[in-house]
Design a protein around this motif. Structure first.
Motif, PDB file in Angstrom:
ATOM      1  N   GLN A  39       6.581   6.122   1.330  1.00  0.00           N
ATOM      2  CA  GLN A  39       6.767   4.929   2.144  1.00  0.00           C
ATOM      3  C   GLN A  39       5.851   3.805   1.638  1.00  0.00           C
ATOM      4  O   GLN A  39       4.654   4.021   1.438  1.00  0.00           O
ATOM      5  N   GLN A  40       6.409   2.645   1.409  1.00  0.00           N
ATOM      6  CA  GLN A  40       5.586   1.499   1.026  1.00  0.00           C
ATOM      7  C   GLN A  40       5.266   0.696   2.277  1.00  0.00           C
ATOM      8  O   GLN A  40       6.146   0.435   3.087  1.00  0.00           O
ATOM      9  N   ILE A  41       4.011   0.359   2.408  1.00  0.00           N
ATOM     10  CA  ILE A  41       3.581  -0.445   3.539  1.00  0.00           C
ATOM     11  C   ILE A  41       3.189  -1.814   3.008  1.00  0.00           C
ATOM     12  O   ILE A  41       2.290  -1.930   2.177  1.00  0.00           O
ATOM     13  N   GLU A  42       3.902  -2.826   3.484  1.00  0.00           N
ATOM     14  CA  GLU A  42       3.651  -4.171   2.991  1.00  0.00           C
ATOM     15  C   GLU A  42       2.887  -4.951   4.045  1.00  0.00           C
ATOM     16  O   GLU A  42       3.279  -4.990   5.209  1.00  0.00           O
ATOM     17  N   VAL A  43       1.777  -5.541   3.618  1.00  0.00           N
ATOM     18  CA  VAL A  43       0.980  -6.350   4.546  1.00  0.00           C
ATOM     19  C   VAL A  43       0.898  -7.782   4.019  1.00  0.00           C
ATOM     20  O   VAL A  43       0.959  -8.023   2.809  1.00  0.00           O
ATOM     21  N   ILE A  56       2.895  -6.930   9.076  1.00  0.00           N
ATOM     22  CA  ILE A  56       3.021  -5.652   8.387  1.00  0.00           C
ATOM     23  C   ILE A  56       4.444  -5.144   8.519  1.00  0.00           C
ATOM     24  O   ILE A  56       5.109  -5.403   9.531  1.00  0.00           O
ATOM     25  N   SER A  57       4.911  -4.448   7.487  1.00  0.00           N
ATOM     26  CA  SER A  57       6.176  -3.722   7.614  1.00  0.00           C
ATOM     27  C   SER A  57       5.986  -2.352   6.977  1.00  0.00           C
ATOM     28  O   SER A  57       5.238  -2.200   6.013  1.00  0.00           O
ATOM     29  N   GLY A  58       6.611  -1.340   7.566  1.00  0.00           N
ATOM     30  CA  GLY A  58       6.483   0.014   7.051  1.00  0.00           C
ATOM     31  C   GLY A  58       5.354   0.797   7.700  1.00  0.00           C
ATOM     32  O   GLY A  58       5.147   1.970   7.394  1.00  0.00           O
ATOM     33  N   GLY A  59       4.611   0.153   8.574  1.00  0.00           N
ATOM     34  CA  GLY A  59       3.493   0.834   9.237  1.00  0.00           C
ATOM     35  C   GLY A  59       2.924  -0.068  10.309  1.00  0.00           C
ATOM     36  O   GLY A  59       3.551  -1.048  10.702  1.00  0.00           O
ATOM     37  N   GLU A  60       1.726   0.282  10.767  1.00  0.00           N
ATOM     38  CA  GLU A  60       1.075  -0.558  11.778  1.00  0.00           C
ATOM     39  C   GLU A  60      -0.406  -0.660  11.481  1.00  0.00           C
ATOM     40  O   GLU A  60      -0.980   0.218  10.834  1.00  0.00           O
ATOM     41  N   PHE A  61      -1.013  -1.746  11.933  1.00  0.00           N
ATOM     42  CA  PHE A  61      -2.458  -1.906  11.756  1.00  0.00           C
ATOM     43  C   PHE A  61      -3.198  -1.006  12.742  1.00  0.00           C
ATOM     44  O   PHE A  61      -2.791  -0.861  13.884  1.00  0.00           O
ATOM     45  N   VAL A  62      -4.291  -0.413  12.280  1.00  0.00           N
ATOM     46  CA  VAL A  62      -5.176   0.329  13.176  1.00  0.00           C
ATOM     47  C   VAL A  62      -6.570  -0.261  13.040  1.00  0.00           C
ATOM     48  O   VAL A  62      -6.934  -0.819  12.002  1.00  0.00           O
ATOM     49  N   GLU A  63      -7.351  -0.163  14.114  1.00  0.00           N
ATOM     50  CA  GLU A  63      -8.699  -0.713  14.072  1.00  0.00           C
ATOM     51  C   GLU A  63      -9.583   0.146  13.180  1.00  0.00           C
ATOM     52  O   GLU A  63      -9.455   1.363  13.139  1.00  0.00           O
ATOM     53  N   ASN A  64     -10.483  -0.493  12.446  1.00  0.00           N
ATOM     54  CA  ASN A  64     -11.411   0.234  11.578  1.00  0.00           C
ATOM     55  C   ASN A  64     -12.383   1.048  12.420  1.00  0.00           C
ATOM     56  O   ASN A  64     -12.790   0.631  13.465  1.00  0.00           O
ATOM     57  N   LEU A  84       0.846  -1.192   0.000  1.00  0.00           N
ATOM     58  CA  LEU A  84       0.000   0.000   0.000  1.00  0.00           C
ATOM     59  C   LEU A  84       0.882   1.244   0.000  1.00  0.00           C
ATOM     60  O   LEU A  84       1.922   1.280   0.651  1.00  0.00           O
ATOM     61  N   ILE A  85       0.423   2.256  -0.718  1.00  0.00           N
ATOM     62  CA  ILE A  85       1.114   3.546  -0.731  1.00  0.00           C
ATOM     63  C   ILE A  85       0.054   4.623  -0.518  1.00  0.00           C
ATOM     64  O   ILE A  85      -1.023   4.558  -1.119  1.00  0.00           O
ATOM     65  N   GLY A  86       0.350   5.593   0.323  1.00  0.00           N
ATOM     66  CA  GLY A  86      -0.625   6.636   0.647  1.00  0.00           C
ATOM     67  C   GLY A  86      -0.835   7.609  -0.497  1.00  0.00           C
ATOM     68  O   GLY A  86      -0.162   7.560  -1.522  1.00  0.00           O
ATOM     69  N   ASN A  87      -1.806   8.511  -0.307  1.00  0.00           N
ATOM     70  CA  ASN A  87      -2.116   9.502  -1.336  1.00  0.00           C
ATOM     71  C   ASN A  87      -1.291  10.773  -1.211  1.00  0.00           C
ATOM     72  O   ASN A  87      -1.304  11.608  -2.105  1.00  0.00           O
TER      73      ASN A  87
END
Ligand SMILES: [Zn+2]
Length: 94
Positions: free
Chosen positions: A67-71, A86-94, A59-62
């Motif tokens: 930063q690439q976030i790989e899940v 996950i690498s490059g970020g962290e999971f957050v609850e919906n 995933l890449i943000g807008n």
């Protein structure tokens, strides 16, 4: 005839999406992602010969952050979530 039935049956794809949110560790942007659990994960065999499904996404943000976030998700035979990494970020609850 069954070819068309399978291709366009609305029941097949109903509720088949697994949604998740991640937070970029560099800029803090929240990015929404989705996995089509019926189509995207590939089937794998674990060390006991049992089938599970695995799916990797980048995933890449807008924003201006690159930063690439790989899940990486694994699902059981019933397409229920088993594990997530996950690498490059962290999971957050919906
Ligand atoms: Zn970012």
């Amino acid at each position: 005839m069954s070819f068309w039935t399978n291709l366009f049956s609305p029941l097949r794809s109903k509720g088949a999406f697994f949604s998740f949110s991640v937070k970029c560790k560099r800029c803090g942007e929240i990015i929404q992602g989705q996995v089509n659990v019926n189509n995207e994960p590939s089937s794998e065999l674990d060390e006991n010969g049992k089938t599970y499904y695995a799916c990797r996404k980048v995933l890449i943000g807008n924003g201006h952050c690159f930063q690439q976030i790989e899940v990486f998700f694994t699902f059981d035979e019933g397409r229920r979530l088993l594990d997530k990494k996950i690498s490059g970020g962290e999971f957050v609850e919906n």
